[in-house]
Design an enzyme around this catalytic site. Structure first.
Site, PDB file in Angstrom:
ATOM      1  N   LYS A 104      -4.790  18.695  17.279  1.00 39.88           N
ATOM      2  CA  LYS A 104      -5.246  19.371  18.506  1.00 39.88           C
ATOM      3  C   LYS A 104      -4.365  18.967  19.701  1.00 39.88           C
ATOM      4  O   LYS A 104      -3.989  19.807  20.527  1.00 39.88           O
ATOM      5  CB  LYS A 104      -6.722  19.009  18.763  1.00 39.88           C
ATOM      6  CG  LYS A 104      -7.273  19.405  20.110  1.00 39.88           C
ATOM      7  CD  LYS A 104      -7.344  20.890  20.322  1.00 39.88           C
ATOM      8  CE  LYS A 104      -7.832  21.209  21.731  1.00 39.88           C
ATOM      9  NZ  LYS A 104      -7.668  22.612  22.077  1.00 39.88           N
ATOM     10  N   THR A 135     -12.815  17.950  22.284  1.00 33.58           N
ATOM     11  CA  THR A 135     -11.534  17.250  22.209  1.00 33.58           C
ATOM     12  C   THR A 135     -11.716  15.843  22.771  1.00 33.58           C
ATOM     13  O   THR A 135     -11.911  15.667  23.978  1.00 33.58           O
ATOM     14  CB  THR A 135     -10.432  17.991  22.994  1.00 33.58           C
ATOM     15  OG1 THR A 135     -10.438  19.363  22.605  1.00 33.58           O
ATOM     16  CG2 THR A 135      -9.072  17.384  22.712  1.00 33.58           C
ATOM     17  N   LYS A 170      -7.206  15.610  30.808  1.00 31.54           N
ATOM     18  CA  LYS A 170      -7.700  14.596  29.849  1.00 31.54           C
ATOM     19  C   LYS A 170      -6.842  14.612  28.583  1.00 31.54           C
ATOM     20  O   LYS A 170      -6.365  13.568  28.124  1.00 31.54           O
ATOM     21  CB  LYS A 170      -9.171  14.914  29.538  1.00 31.54           C
ATOM     22  CG  LYS A 170      -9.689  14.504  28.171  1.00 31.54           C
ATOM     23  CD  LYS A 170     -11.130  14.957  27.925  1.00 31.54           C
ATOM     24  CE  LYS A 170     -11.348  16.425  27.652  1.00 31.54           C
ATOM     25  NZ  LYS A 170     -10.915  16.986  26.401  1.00 31.54           N
TER      26      LYS A 170
HETATM   27  P1  NAP Z   1     -17.600  22.515  29.816  1.00 34.18           P
HETATM   28  O1  NAP Z   1     -17.832  23.969  30.090  1.00 34.18           O
HETATM   29  O2  NAP Z   1     -17.224  21.610  30.932  1.00 34.18           O
HETATM   30  O3  NAP Z   1     -18.914  21.968  29.052  1.00 34.18           O
HETATM   31  C1  NAP Z   1     -19.076  20.600  28.831  1.00 34.18           C
HETATM   32  C2  NAP Z   1     -20.368  20.346  28.079  1.00 34.18           C
HETATM   33  O4  NAP Z   1     -20.525  18.904  27.949  1.00 34.18           O
HETATM   34  C3  NAP Z   1     -21.627  20.848  28.810  1.00 34.18           C
HETATM   35  O5  NAP Z   1     -22.582  21.261  27.867  1.00 34.18           O
HETATM   36  C4  NAP Z   1     -22.094  19.582  29.530  1.00 34.18           C
HETATM   37  O6  NAP Z   1     -23.469  19.571  29.836  1.00 34.18           O
HETATM   38  C5  NAP Z   1     -21.785  18.531  28.485  1.00 34.18           C
HETATM   39  N1  NAP Z   1     -21.704  17.182  29.080  1.00 34.18           N
HETATM   40  C6  NAP Z   1     -20.772  16.712  29.933  1.00 34.18           C
HETATM   41  N2  NAP Z   1     -21.042  15.439  30.274  1.00 34.18           N
HETATM   42  C7  NAP Z   1     -22.181  15.095  29.617  1.00 34.18           C
HETATM   43  C8  NAP Z   1     -22.970  13.906  29.559  1.00 34.18           C
HETATM   44  N3  NAP Z   1     -22.632  12.800  30.241  1.00 34.18           N
HETATM   45  N4  NAP Z   1     -24.071  13.906  28.788  1.00 34.18           N
HETATM   46  C9  NAP Z   1     -24.418  15.007  28.085  1.00 34.18           C
HETATM   47  N5  NAP Z   1     -23.715  16.176  28.086  1.00 34.18           N
HETATM   48  C10 NAP Z   1     -22.611  16.211  28.853  1.00 34.18           C
HETATM   49  O7  NAP Z   1     -16.429  22.316  28.733  1.00 34.18           O
HETATM   50  P2  NAP Z   1     -15.817  23.324  27.655  1.00 34.18           P
HETATM   51  O8  NAP Z   1     -14.709  24.088  28.286  1.00 34.18           O
HETATM   52  O9  NAP Z   1     -16.898  24.011  26.950  1.00 34.18           O
HETATM   53  O10 NAP Z   1     -15.097  22.244  26.702  1.00 34.18           O
HETATM   54  C11 NAP Z   1     -15.829  21.415  25.833  1.00 34.18           C
HETATM   55  C12 NAP Z   1     -14.831  20.596  25.016  1.00 34.18           C
HETATM   56  O11 NAP Z   1     -13.972  21.481  24.283  1.00 34.18           O
HETATM   57  C13 NAP Z   1     -13.896  19.712  25.848  1.00 34.18           C
HETATM   58  O12 NAP Z   1     -13.620  18.541  25.124  1.00 34.18           O
HETATM   59  C14 NAP Z   1     -12.623  20.574  25.983  1.00 34.18           C
HETATM   60  O13 NAP Z   1     -11.477  19.782  26.177  1.00 34.18           O
HETATM   61  C15 NAP Z   1     -12.611  21.275  24.639  1.00 34.18           C
HETATM   62  N6  NAP Z   1     -11.953  22.592  24.607  1.00 34.18           N
HETATM   63  C16 NAP Z   1     -12.119  23.475  25.646  1.00 34.18           C
HETATM   64  C17 NAP Z   1     -11.500  24.728  25.555  1.00 34.18           C
HETATM   65  C18 NAP Z   1     -11.609  25.745  26.661  1.00 34.18           C
HETATM   66  O14 NAP Z   1     -10.781  26.667  26.691  1.00 34.18           O
HETATM   67  N7  NAP Z   1     -12.571  25.670  27.571  1.00 34.18           N
HETATM   68  C19 NAP Z   1     -10.747  25.076  24.435  1.00 34.18           C
HETATM   69  C20 NAP Z   1     -10.642  24.155  23.382  1.00 34.18           C
HETATM   70  C21 NAP Z   1     -11.244  22.911  23.492  1.00 34.18           C
HETATM   71  P3  NAP Z   1     -24.007  20.209  31.240  1.00 34.18           P
HETATM   72  O15 NAP Z   1     -24.217  21.668  30.944  1.00 34.18           O
HETATM   73  O16 NAP Z   1     -25.249  19.468  31.496  1.00 34.18           O
HETATM   74  O17 NAP Z   1     -22.948  19.957  32.275  1.00 34.18           O
END
Ligand code: NAP
Length: 294
Positions: free
Chosen positions: A174, A99, A243
């Site tokens: 979204k 997102t 965010k």
């Molecule tokens: P998360 O668990 O915090 O994972 C974030 C990912 O991004 C990790 O692989 C992290 O790598 C990577 N990352 C962060 N900063 C980075 C950087 N500077 N360079 C390279 N890689 C980087 O997040 P998530 O919950 O999976 O969510 C991911 C996205 O989907 C977000 O945009 C969120 O808003 C969206 N989303 C989340 C959900 C939910 O329920 N969780 C549902 C729908 C949409 P590392 O492993 O190295 O930290």
């Protein structure tokens, strides 16, 4: 889809890990990259190739799927000498499922267009559980024929694809969906706080909800255990919801639209974030309602 694409998946966090596993289970050829390499080990054990940089991943893939935190993360994996763009050529496909803001997404779409790269704007509705069971709803923006062509890949991660229009329409939709989520989350937390203040067991809220089909919804039941035990291990980290809610307010302001309830939700989430709860599940806002007033 005649020849299955060679998929490169970037971002193996809460959501990306489960989505990439869905692709592997569906039999696609998947290579992975993650900034923290430890998260790639289980994929290597399954026979997936692990790239050491986003550029190396893009070189071994014709379709790159990204599921990272935010525009800063996207910038880090896409740009620079080790970024995806450095290895992309015309005909490659980029599917962003993170997102991001509509502005950033529009810029990405433009950059891909200039480079001859197909761009699909495909954020998802649904959280960790839906990602693990392949039940996400994919909010698709971009060329409709390109979305249809990639639908076997998307359907390995989700139960439905809702086509929204050209990018950044997937991201715009979204934000509309997460607006509802943010308010449902706060409604549940405020109700639990009011119950506690009146000496009513919060369990009774969930019991009543489960008996009333007009008010019961999956989200409330998903958050029941976290709200009752006050163990807020993240399915959807508060920092990501905050965010998204800030993007909603920014989009609304551009259109001179007022979103007063969302603005109040942002204030509450900021309070939680500033209390150090950014990595916790968004239901942690309950803590800031039930802690004694300062
Ligand atoms: P998360 O668990 O915090 O994972 C974030 C990912 O991004 C990790 O692989 C992290 O790598 C990577 N990352 C962060 N900063 C980075 C950087 N500077 N360079 C390279 N890689 C980087 O997040 P998530 O919950 O999976 O969510 C991911 C996205 O989907 C977000 O945009 C969120 O808003 C969206 N989303 C989340 C959900 C939910 O329920 N969780 C549902 C729908 C949409 P590392 O492993 O190295 O930290």
């Amino acid at each position: 889809m005649s020849i299955p694409p060679r998929i490169g998946f970037i971002g193996l966090g809460i959501m990306g890990r489960a989505m990439a596993m869905g692709l592997v289970r569906a039999g696609f050829q998947v290579s992975v990259y993650n900034r923290t390499r430890q998260r790639t080990i289980e994929f290597a054990d399954l026979g997936c190739e692990v790239a050491s940089t986003p550029r190396a991943l893009a070189k071994m893939s014709d379709t790159v799927i990204t599921m990272v935190s935010d525009p800063a993360a996207m910038q880090a994996i896409m740009e620079g000498p080790e970024g995806v763009f450095s290895a992309f050529s015309g005909g490659n496909t980029l599917v962003n499922m993170s997102t991001l803001s509509p502005d950033y997404t529009a810029g990405l779409a433009k950059k891909c267009f200039m480079a001859g790269v197909n761009f699909l704007d495909c954020p998802v509705s649904g959280s960790k559980g839906a990602a693990e069971s392949g039940q996400l709803v994919i909010l698709a923006g971009g060329d409709k024929a390109a979305v249809e062509k990639l639908s076997p890949v998307l359907k390995a991660m989700g139960r439905a694809i809702v086509y929204a229009g050209p990018a950044p329409a997937g991201t715009a939709l979204k934000l509309c969906m997460n607006l509802i989520l943010g308010q449902l989350n706060t409604a549940l937390a405020e109700s639990a706080a009011l119950a506690q203040a009146q000496g009513i067991a919060p369990e009774l809220i969930f019991e009543t909800l489960s008996q009333n089909p007009a008010l019961n919804c999956g989200y409330f039941q998903f958050k029941k255990e976290k709200m009752l035990t006050k163990h807020f291990q993240a399915d959807f980290p508060l920092k990501h919801m905050l965010k998204d809610a800030r993007y909603m307010l920014a989009e609304a302001a551009k259109k001179k639209l007022s979103l007063p309830v969302t603005a109040a939700v942002v204030t509450l989430m900021e309070k939680s974030y500033n209390s150090g709860y950014g990595e916790k599940d968004l239901s942690v806002v309950l803590n800031n309602l039930t802690e004694p007033l300062g």
